[in-house]
Design a protein around this motif. Structure first.
Motif, PDB file in Angstrom:
ATOM      1  N   ARG A  56      29.735  35.682  33.825  1.00 46.80           N
ATOM      2  CA  ARG A  56      31.032  35.209  33.315  1.00 46.80           C
ATOM      3  C   ARG A  56      31.538  36.083  32.173  1.00 46.80           C
ATOM      4  O   ARG A  56      32.744  36.225  31.985  1.00 46.80           O
ATOM      5  CB  ARG A  56      30.927  33.743  32.885  1.00 46.80           C
ATOM      6  CG  ARG A  56      30.759  32.797  34.092  1.00 46.80           C
ATOM      7  CD  ARG A  56      30.560  31.347  33.683  1.00 46.80           C
ATOM      8  NE  ARG A  56      31.719  30.806  32.987  1.00 46.80           N
ATOM      9  CZ  ARG A  56      32.807  30.327  33.605  1.00 46.80           C
ATOM     10  NH1 ARG A  56      32.844  30.285  34.910  1.00 46.80           N
ATOM     11  NH2 ARG A  56      33.820  29.879  32.914  1.00 46.80           N
ATOM     12  N   LEU A  59      33.127  39.044  33.814  1.00 50.50           N
ATOM     13  CA  LEU A  59      34.428  38.689  34.386  1.00 50.50           C
ATOM     14  C   LEU A  59      35.491  38.437  33.328  1.00 50.50           C
ATOM     15  O   LEU A  59      36.667  38.287  33.639  1.00 50.50           O
ATOM     16  CB  LEU A  59      34.292  37.427  35.246  1.00 50.50           C
ATOM     17  CG  LEU A  59      33.583  37.623  36.573  1.00 50.50           C
ATOM     18  CD1 LEU A  59      33.153  36.288  37.141  1.00 50.50           C
ATOM     19  CD2 LEU A  59      34.488  38.349  37.550  1.00 50.50           C
ATOM     20  N   LEU A  61      35.497  35.735  31.427  1.00 51.78           N
ATOM     21  CA  LEU A  61      35.724  34.288  31.300  1.00 51.78           C
ATOM     22  C   LEU A  61      35.052  33.725  30.052  1.00 51.78           C
ATOM     23  O   LEU A  61      35.378  32.642  29.598  1.00 51.78           O
ATOM     24  CB  LEU A  61      35.207  33.554  32.550  1.00 51.78           C
ATOM     25  CG  LEU A  61      35.902  33.926  33.860  1.00 51.78           C
ATOM     26  CD1 LEU A  61      35.260  33.210  35.046  1.00 51.78           C
ATOM     27  CD2 LEU A  61      37.385  33.593  33.800  1.00 51.78           C
ATOM     28  N   GLN A  78      41.493  42.926  36.929  1.00 56.74           N
ATOM     29  CA  GLN A  78      41.323  42.566  38.330  1.00 56.74           C
ATOM     30  C   GLN A  78      42.257  43.428  39.148  1.00 56.74           C
ATOM     31  O   GLN A  78      43.262  43.845  38.651  1.00 56.74           O
ATOM     32  CB  GLN A  78      41.628  41.090  38.531  1.00 56.74           C
ATOM     33  CG  GLN A  78      40.816  40.186  37.658  1.00 56.74           C
ATOM     34  CD  GLN A  78      39.331  40.434  37.793  1.00 56.74           C
ATOM     35  OE1 GLN A  78      38.882  40.840  38.857  1.00 56.74           O
ATOM     36  NE2 GLN A  78      38.587  40.249  36.749  1.00 56.74           N
ATOM     37  N   PRO A  79      41.989  43.695  40.399  1.00 53.68           N
ATOM     38  CA  PRO A  79      40.831  43.228  41.130  1.00 53.68           C
ATOM     39  C   PRO A  79      39.698  44.250  41.199  1.00 53.68           C
ATOM     40  O   PRO A  79      39.128  44.485  42.249  1.00 53.68           O
ATOM     41  CB  PRO A  79      41.411  42.975  42.508  1.00 53.68           C
ATOM     42  CG  PRO A  79      42.487  44.006  42.655  1.00 53.68           C
ATOM     43  CD  PRO A  79      42.928  44.386  41.282  1.00 53.68           C
ATOM     44  N   TYR A  83      34.123  38.576  43.012  1.00 55.36           N
ATOM     45  CA  TYR A  83      33.211  37.577  42.466  1.00 55.36           C
ATOM     46  C   TYR A  83      32.922  36.493  43.498  1.00 55.36           C
ATOM     47  O   TYR A  83      33.830  35.946  44.102  1.00 55.36           O
ATOM     48  CB  TYR A  83      33.860  36.970  41.214  1.00 55.36           C
ATOM     49  CG  TYR A  83      33.104  35.847  40.541  1.00 55.36           C
ATOM     50  CD1 TYR A  83      31.733  35.911  40.321  1.00 55.36           C
ATOM     51  CD2 TYR A  83      33.787  34.725  40.079  1.00 55.36           C
ATOM     52  CE1 TYR A  83      31.069  34.877  39.677  1.00 55.36           C
ATOM     53  CE2 TYR A  83      33.131  33.691  39.430  1.00 55.36           C
ATOM     54  CZ  TYR A  83      31.770  33.771  39.234  1.00 55.36           C
ATOM     55  OH  TYR A  83      31.125  32.751  38.591  1.00 55.36           O
ATOM     56  N   PRO A  85      30.989  32.993  43.246  1.00 54.00           N
ATOM     57  CA  PRO A  85      30.299  32.146  42.283  1.00 54.00           C
ATOM     58  C   PRO A  85      29.153  31.360  42.917  1.00 54.00           C
ATOM     59  O   PRO A  85      28.977  31.347  44.122  1.00 54.00           O
ATOM     60  CB  PRO A  85      31.385  31.199  41.799  1.00 54.00           C
ATOM     61  CG  PRO A  85      32.336  31.118  42.916  1.00 54.00           C
ATOM     62  CD  PRO A  85      32.271  32.428  43.644  1.00 54.00           C
ATOM     63  N   ILE A  88      29.394  27.018  45.667  1.00 54.43           N
ATOM     64  CA  ILE A  88      30.760  26.620  45.969  1.00 54.43           C
ATOM     65  C   ILE A  88      30.712  25.492  46.986  1.00 54.43           C
ATOM     66  O   ILE A  88      29.941  25.549  47.925  1.00 54.43           O
ATOM     67  CB  ILE A  88      31.549  27.831  46.515  1.00 54.43           C
ATOM     68  CG1 ILE A  88      32.450  28.359  45.420  1.00 54.43           C
ATOM     69  CG2 ILE A  88      32.330  27.471  47.736  1.00 54.43           C
ATOM     70  CD1 ILE A  88      33.486  29.310  45.901  1.00 54.43           C
ATOM     71  N   GLY A 105      42.081  36.378  49.068  1.00 55.97           N
ATOM     72  CA  GLY A 105      41.562  37.503  48.303  1.00 55.97           C
ATOM     73  C   GLY A 105      42.574  38.635  48.165  1.00 55.97           C
ATOM     74  O   GLY A 105      42.502  39.443  47.242  1.00 55.97           O
ATOM     75  N   GLY A 108      46.180  35.832  46.713  1.00 60.36           N
ATOM     76  CA  GLY A 108      46.114  34.445  46.252  1.00 60.36           C
ATOM     77  C   GLY A 108      46.664  34.245  44.853  1.00 60.36           C
ATOM     78  O   GLY A 108      47.043  33.142  44.486  1.00 60.36           O
ATOM     79  N   GLN A 109      46.699  35.315  44.070  1.00 67.17           N
ATOM     80  CA  GLN A 109      47.154  35.169  42.683  1.00 67.17           C
ATOM     81  C   GLN A 109      48.664  35.357  42.563  1.00 67.17           C
ATOM     82  O   GLN A 109      49.236  35.160  41.511  1.00 67.17           O
ATOM     83  CB  GLN A 109      46.404  36.151  41.778  1.00 67.17           C
ATOM     84  CG  GLN A 109      46.843  37.600  41.841  1.00 67.17           C
ATOM     85  CD  GLN A 109      46.408  38.302  43.130  1.00 67.17           C
ATOM     86  OE1 GLN A 109      45.849  37.696  44.032  1.00 67.17           O
ATOM     87  NE2 GLN A 109      46.684  39.587  43.234  1.00 67.17           N
ATOM     88  N   LEU A 153      32.940  34.297  51.876  1.00 72.02           N
ATOM     89  CA  LEU A 153      33.184  34.481  50.443  1.00 72.02           C
ATOM     90  C   LEU A 153      33.033  35.955  50.059  1.00 72.02           C
ATOM     91  O   LEU A 153      33.763  36.465  49.204  1.00 72.02           O
ATOM     92  CB  LEU A 153      32.216  33.613  49.628  1.00 72.02           C
ATOM     93  CG  LEU A 153      32.481  32.108  49.740  1.00 72.02           C
ATOM     94  CD1 LEU A 153      31.333  31.304  49.158  1.00 72.02           C
ATOM     95  CD2 LEU A 153      33.782  31.750  49.023  1.00 72.02           C
ATOM     96  N   HIS A 156      36.135  37.642  51.214  1.00 68.25           N
ATOM     97  CA  HIS A 156      37.197  37.298  50.271  1.00 68.25           C
ATOM     98  C   HIS A 156      37.119  38.202  49.029  1.00 68.25           C
ATOM     99  O   HIS A 156      38.126  38.710  48.543  1.00 68.25           O
ATOM    100  CB  HIS A 156      37.074  35.831  49.863  1.00 68.25           C
ATOM    101  CG  HIS A 156      37.871  35.466  48.656  1.00 68.25           C
ATOM    102  ND1 HIS A 156      39.135  34.942  48.734  1.00 68.25           N
ATOM    103  CD2 HIS A 156      37.600  35.587  47.336  1.00 68.25           C
ATOM    104  CE1 HIS A 156      39.605  34.753  47.522  1.00 68.25           C
ATOM    105  NE2 HIS A 156      38.687  35.128  46.649  1.00 68.25           N
ATOM    106  N   SER A 160      40.021  42.805  48.249  1.00 68.05           N
ATOM    107  CA  SER A 160      40.903  43.411  47.243  1.00 68.05           C
ATOM    108  C   SER A 160      40.379  44.784  46.814  1.00 68.05           C
ATOM    109  O   SER A 160      40.844  45.347  45.842  1.00 68.05           O
ATOM    110  CB  SER A 160      41.013  42.485  46.030  1.00 68.05           C
ATOM    111  OG  SER A 160      39.729  42.244  45.502  1.00 68.05           O
TER     112      SER A 160
END
Ligand code: ADP
Ligand code: MG
Lengths: 276, 281
Positions: A56, A59, A61, A78-79, A83, A85, A88, A105, A108-109, A153, A156, A160
């Motif tokens: 984290r 990243l 965070l 990013q990207p 990641y 996690p 999930i 991916g 999505g943002q 995942l 995903h 990017s």
């Protein structure tokens, strides 16, 4: 170790003297290591050692109380980092196909509705094929098995085109067969796409055949190097602060505390004697 | 049934159904049903307060539902989300009972806030309802992708720059606006039903998120239209029909999903090359 002697041009992540304090407790202290493009690194530590915390921090965070994180020449944007996690949970009632999750991916943002596009679709198809997930592309993600979800995942995270892929305990809850498949997939991705892969796990054994480098966390500190350098009685005894034996049985490695009382004091919850 | 007076009823109910279908999709996806229950019920206190000081009910609804949304989002970061939501609804209901004890309104007015007054919507009320409805839908479409991302995988979305807290605030504000426009039409209790049942039923019929949202709108429209028609014909309350049709569509959806799963399971087996099992069901 020719590769590591090379210049910093291959370096995509540098962790420099990171310390992390959460709720007044120091979780990590003075952690330093780096990752090169195409390299496969295992982040090894027992439960509560601080693996997730370290990921984290990378990243962005969590901000460290000291030290610096540099991603490819100073950018931590990013990207560049993909990641996956820990743990999930994807609800089987959720109307979301595997391909939808991979598509998030890409964009999505971004604001707005997803408009159908053939280039986007092709990009998703190629990514699904790269992780060998074409077969269940149209299925609901929540209905897939643990190993299948893990592939989705990973797709995903990779779509990017990051330079660095972080995976938090991706092998937990997988059966041995899918565990091996996921490890092989990640090793192939690291090699072929020249991506740095950092995987956290509490069991290093599945990674032994593919790891270029190990980052071993205990007591908030790390030891790093090749597996042979780090996973030795001498180096781990220094890290744990108690006498530790490293035992090779068949193709597996067991890390065992020398004296029972000290292992108990050290508070390892998984087993009294076996540390790893 | 389609007189000038009834046209306002059809129009306002349709707008509420469309917005409820769109917003409800995300309420069910995010597991925010409790917040969707708390905001309309808490906002009811705002309407009671508004009548006490003599302003339009919609103003009281807006103030209370927006404050409630911000409080849930704010407290939810520190405490457990359901606890924060429960505290908000408790405080608002307390205020509501205070305001009611001080007003001289007739019981029917209060009753209409709970169960709505579809047949009593006037042309002048239709405008703010439509405007707020358009704002809600535009807001959901604008944040559709990040909201979907954050609802499905909050941690990953956060690592990609989609803040979890930010999405929560935006979404709860949309729920607050939906509440504001819907409570005068269908009431605090029925908007909850319209937010949940159609969206929950839609999930059984499709695997695609955007299709599920569209289907949720279709089911919500079908529910209110048939509820109005049945109420008109039978003289029973609309709320009874909205509630029971909502539960009915959900049950049909589950039944359909169960039937489909049982049919497709043999084919989902490892190779799918076993005709012997394909004849089941
Ligand atoms: N927000 C937090 N506040 C205080 N302590 C925390 C917080 N998050 C994690 N910790 C503690 O930090 C330690 C490391 O946690 P974590 O990084 O999750 O370990 P791992 O992933 O290796 O199992 C644990 O002892 C955990 O209890
Ligand atoms: Mg962890």
């Amino acid at each position: 170790m020719q590769g590591r002697a090379a210049t910093g041009s291959d370096e995509i992540l540098a962790i420099d003297g990171i310390s992390v304090t959460l709720s007044g407790r120091e979780i990590l202290s003075d952690v330093t290591f780096h990752i090169n493009a195409g390299e496969f690194t295992g982040l090894i530590g027992s439960n509560g050692a601080g693996k997730t915390t370290l990921l984290r921090v990378i990243l962005g965070l969590i901000s460290p109380s000291a030290g610096m994180v540099r991603v490819e020449g100073g950018l931590r944007r990013q990207p560049l980092i993909g990641y996956v996690p820990q743990r999930i949970t994807l609800d089987p009632d959720m109307p979301l196909r595997a391909r939808d999750l991979v598509g998030l991916g890409i964009d999505g943002q971004r604001f707005g509705l997803p408009l159908p596009s053939s280039t986007r679709r092709k990009q998703v198809d190629e990514m699904l094929e790269a992780v060998d997930a074409t077969r269940f592309a149209e299925s609901r993600v929540g209905n897939l098995s643990g190993g299948e979800q893990q592939r989705i995942l990973i797709a995903h995270a990779l779509i990017s085109r990051p330079r660095l892929l972080l995976l938090d305990e991706p092998l937990a809850n997988l059966d041995i067969g899918s565990e091996q498949e996921v490890v092989d997939l990640l090793a192939r991705i690291a090699r072929e796409q020249r991506i740095g892969v950092l995987i956290s796990t509490h069991d290093m054994n599945p990674l032994l055949p593919v790891m270029d480098r190990i980052v071993y966390i205990a007591n908030g500190r790390i030891a790093t190097g090749t597996t042979a350098e780090v996973v030795s009685s001498e180096s781990l005894t220094r890290l744990y602060g108690v006498h530790v034996d490293v035992i090779h049985v068949h193709d597996r490695i067991l890390v065992v505390a020398g004296r029972r009382e000290e292992a108990l004091q050290h508070g390892d919850t998984e087993s009294i004697v076996e540390l790893m | 049934m389609f007189s000038a007076l009834m046209l306002n009823a059809w129009g306002s109910a349709s707008i509420v159904a469309i917005v409820a279908g769109v917003v409800g999709f995300f309420i069910v996806l995010r597991g925010s049903a409790f917040a969707a229950h708390a905001l309309p019920n808490g906002a009811f206190a705002g309407a009671a307060g508004a009548s006490l000081i003599g302003v339009d009910a919609i103003v009281g609804l807006a103030v209370f539902s927006v404050l409630g949304a911000l409080t849930i989002a704010g407290l939810g970061r520190r405490a457990r989300h359901d606890v924060a939501t429960a505290l908000v609804i408790v405080v608002m209901l307390g205020l509501g009972s205070l305001f009611l004890s001080m007003t001289t309104e007739y019981a029917p007015e209060i009753y209409s806030l709970l169960f709505g007054e579809v047949l009593g919507v006037s042309s002048s009320e239709l405008v703010p309802i439509a405007v707020i409805g358009v704002v809600c839908i535009a807001a959901v479409f604008l944040v559709y992708r990040p909201l979907l991302f954050s609802s499905v995988m909050p941690e990953v979305a956060e690592a990609r720059g989609v803040g979890r807290g930010r999405m929560e605030v935006v979404f709860l504000l949309v729920v607050a606006l939906t509440t504001t426009m819907a409570v005068p039409v269908v009431g605090a209790l029925l908007i909850f039903s319209l937010l949940i049942s159609p969206a929950a039923a839609a999930r059984s019929f499709t695997d695609r998120p955007f299709t599920a949202m569209g289907l949720s709108v279709v089911i919500a429209l079908g529910t209110v239209w048939s509820a109005i028609a049945l109420a008109y014909l039978s003289n029973l309350p609309i709320g009874f029909f909205v509630g029971s049709i909502g539960a009915g569509t959900y049950a049909v959806g589950r039944g359909w999903a169960g039937w489909r799963n049982r049919r497709s399971r043999p084919r989902m087996g490892a190779t799918g090359r076993s005709p012997a099992t394909a004849q089941s069901s």
